[in-house]
Design a protein around this motif. Structure first.
Motif, PDB file in Angstrom:
ATOM      1  N   UNK A  47      -7.818  -6.478  10.261  1.00 39.59           N
ATOM      2  CA  UNK A  47      -8.118  -5.176  10.876  1.00 39.59           C
ATOM      3  C   UNK A  47      -6.992  -4.181  10.610  1.00 39.59           C
ATOM      4  N   UNK A  48      -5.747  -4.656  10.680  1.00 40.71           N
ATOM      5  CA  UNK A  48      -4.607  -3.786  10.377  1.00 40.71           C
ATOM      6  C   UNK A  48      -4.676  -3.320   8.934  1.00 40.71           C
ATOM      7  N   UNK A  49      -5.006  -4.229   8.033  1.00 41.28           N
ATOM      8  CA  UNK A  49      -5.106  -3.871   6.615  1.00 41.28           C
ATOM      9  C   UNK A  49      -6.155  -2.793   6.389  1.00 41.28           C
ATOM     10  N   UNK A  50      -7.192  -2.793   7.232  1.00 43.96           N
ATOM     11  CA  UNK A  50      -8.259  -1.794   7.110  1.00 43.96           C
ATOM     12  C   UNK A  50      -7.948  -0.499   7.858  1.00 43.96           C
ATOM     13  N   UNK A  51      -6.795  -0.463   8.528  1.00 41.56           N
ATOM     14  CA  UNK A  51      -6.396   0.756   9.241  1.00 41.56           C
ATOM     15  C   UNK A  51      -6.964   0.903  10.631  1.00 41.56           C
TER      16      UNK A  51
ATOM     17  N   UNK B 295       3.456   2.503  11.845  1.00 39.62           N
ATOM     18  CA  UNK B 295       4.462   1.904  10.969  1.00 39.62           C
ATOM     19  C   UNK B 295       3.846   0.726  10.219  1.00 39.62           C
ATOM     20  N   UNK B 296       4.439   0.405   9.092  1.00 39.42           N
ATOM     21  CA  UNK B 296       3.992  -0.746   8.313  1.00 39.42           C
ATOM     22  C   UNK B 296       4.867  -1.951   8.641  1.00 39.42           C
ATOM     23  N   UNK B 297       4.393  -3.117   8.306  1.00 34.04           N
ATOM     24  CA  UNK B 297       5.178  -4.324   8.554  1.00 34.04           C
ATOM     25  C   UNK B 297       6.438  -4.355   7.690  1.00 34.04           C
TER      26      UNK B 297
ATOM     27  N   UNK C 132       9.146 -11.404   7.915  1.00 36.47           N
ATOM     28  CA  UNK C 132       7.988 -11.043   8.725  1.00 36.47           C
ATOM     29  C   UNK C 132       6.779 -11.443   7.902  1.00 36.47           C
ATOM     30  N   UNK C 133       6.110 -12.495   8.316  1.00 36.52           N
ATOM     31  CA  UNK C 133       5.010 -13.046   7.524  1.00 36.52           C
ATOM     32  C   UNK C 133       3.686 -12.631   8.137  1.00 36.52           C
ATOM     33  N   UNK C 134       2.820 -12.053   7.322  1.00 34.41           N
ATOM     34  CA  UNK C 134       1.505 -11.620   7.791  1.00 34.41           C
ATOM     35  C   UNK C 134       0.596 -11.411   6.588  1.00 34.41           C
ATOM     36  N   UNK C 135      -0.673 -11.171   6.875  1.00 29.34           N
ATOM     37  CA  UNK C 135      -1.644 -10.901   5.811  1.00 29.34           C
ATOM     38  C   UNK C 135      -2.288  -9.537   6.038  1.00 29.34           C
ATOM     39  N   UNK C 136      -1.444  -8.573   6.416  1.00 31.96           N
ATOM     40  CA  UNK C 136      -1.932  -7.234   6.760  1.00 31.96           C
ATOM     41  C   UNK C 136      -1.778  -6.233   5.633  1.00 31.96           C
ATOM     42  N   UNK C 137      -1.326  -6.678   4.461  1.00 28.97           N
ATOM     43  CA  UNK C 137      -1.165  -5.764   3.345  1.00 28.97           C
ATOM     44  C   UNK C 137      -0.233  -4.615   3.691  1.00 28.97           C
ATOM     45  N   UNK C 138      -0.644  -3.417   3.307  1.00 30.53           N
ATOM     46  CA  UNK C 138       0.157  -2.225   3.591  1.00 30.53           C
ATOM     47  C   UNK C 138      -0.364  -1.468   4.812  1.00 30.53           C
TER      48      UNK C 138
END
Length: 285
Positions: free
Chosen positions: A252-256, A202-204, A159-165
């Motif tokens: 935006x996901x990385x920022x919650x 949930x997280x990625x 699962x490739x993304x740049x959403x961090x945690x």
């Protein structure tokens, strides 16, 4: 009073029409706004009224609504063109004198700080300026945004993304459709905004682990830089502007910004939202 669903042959609109019929609303009380008779043929065969209109052709929208209609205004899909398209829908609804305009926006409304939300914010303000009775259905992320794209995940084991945690409080399209049905058929929703999201964020990494568990394959979350993410998306054939939007969503996901869980969705539909695991199971069938 008629119940009107725009974009009625799209992923969400179709489920709303199905939900209205399942709730016992007579087909003759439902109007589906569609782009052509051909697209709406299956609905017409069930007794649903078709109203032919296109967001991009304001003149066609003059016949889309009637005085007293309760309308679900499903946002358009043409990012970059939606502000003008949506204004045309609002103008037509106001001209017709609809009783309610329920709009499918984005989680966070005016506080949603990412590019995909910009046109939604403009549209909400235009609805407020119109003076029409409104309901803002601020939809969060859909499970299907991920589960409908499992083939490359399973192929590459990642699962490739740049959403961090960052975490995502997603729900199924059917859940969001059920909320729209509740608003169209219920009372007391005028001039309210609902922040709609899943019960569990949930997280990625957790998503990758769930896919691995159910598929029996090695799948892991691979967090990459935004630049790497964009390169992969463009390399996979996505237009660069759309790739930029997806990378911005990951930020935006990385920022919650897509993790909030206000409980509005489960309260509206009267049940818990669909677990992510169920959506993964459906996609793997």
């Amino acid at each position: 009073m008629g119940l009107v669903v725009t974009g009625a042959t799209g992923h969400l609109g179709r489920l709303v029409v199905e939900g209205l019929l399942a709730a016992g609303v007579p087909a003759g009380d439902i109007a589906a706004v569609v782009r052509s008779q051909e697209k709406g043929a299956a609905l017409a065969a069930r007794g649903v009224e078709l109203r032919i209109a296109d967001y991009s052709a304001p003149d066609t929208l003059k016949n889309a609504f009637r005085a007293g209609d309760r309308v679900l205004f499903v946002s358009g899909s043409e990012v970059g063109q939606r502000a003008a398209q949506h204004q045309a829908v609002i103008d037509a609804a106001k001209g017709a004198g609809v009783a309610l305009l329920a709009y499918t926006g984005v989680l966070g409304g005016p506080d949603a700080d990412f590019a995909l939300a910009d046109e939604h914010k403009v549209t909400e303000q235009a609805i407020l300026d119109s003076g029409l009775p409104y309901t803002f259905l601020r939809n969060g992320w859909y499970h299907e945004n991920y589960t409908e794209n499992l083939a490359p995940v399973l192929e590459h084991g990642a699962v490739l993304a740049s959403a961090g945690e960052g975490r995502v409080a997603s729900a199924s399209r059917a859940d969001y459709a059920a909320a729209a049905v509740a608003v169209l058929t219920g009372e007391g929703h005028e001039n309210r905004a609902y922040e709609l999201s899943g019960d569990t964020a949930w997280s990625l990494a957790e998503y990758a682990a769930e896919v691995a568990r159910q598929s029996g394959k090695d799948v892991a979350y691979r967090n990459v830089t935004p630049e790497q993410n964009r390169e992969v998306l463009v390399g996979a054939g996505l237009p660069a502007p759309f790739a930029d939007i997806l990378v911005d969503v990951d930020a935006a996901i990385a920022k919650g910004l897509l993790a909030r869980g206000d409980g509005d969705l489960s309260r509206l539909i009267g049940r818990p939202t669909t677990p992510l695991a169920d959506a993964v199971a459906q996609a793997l069938k």
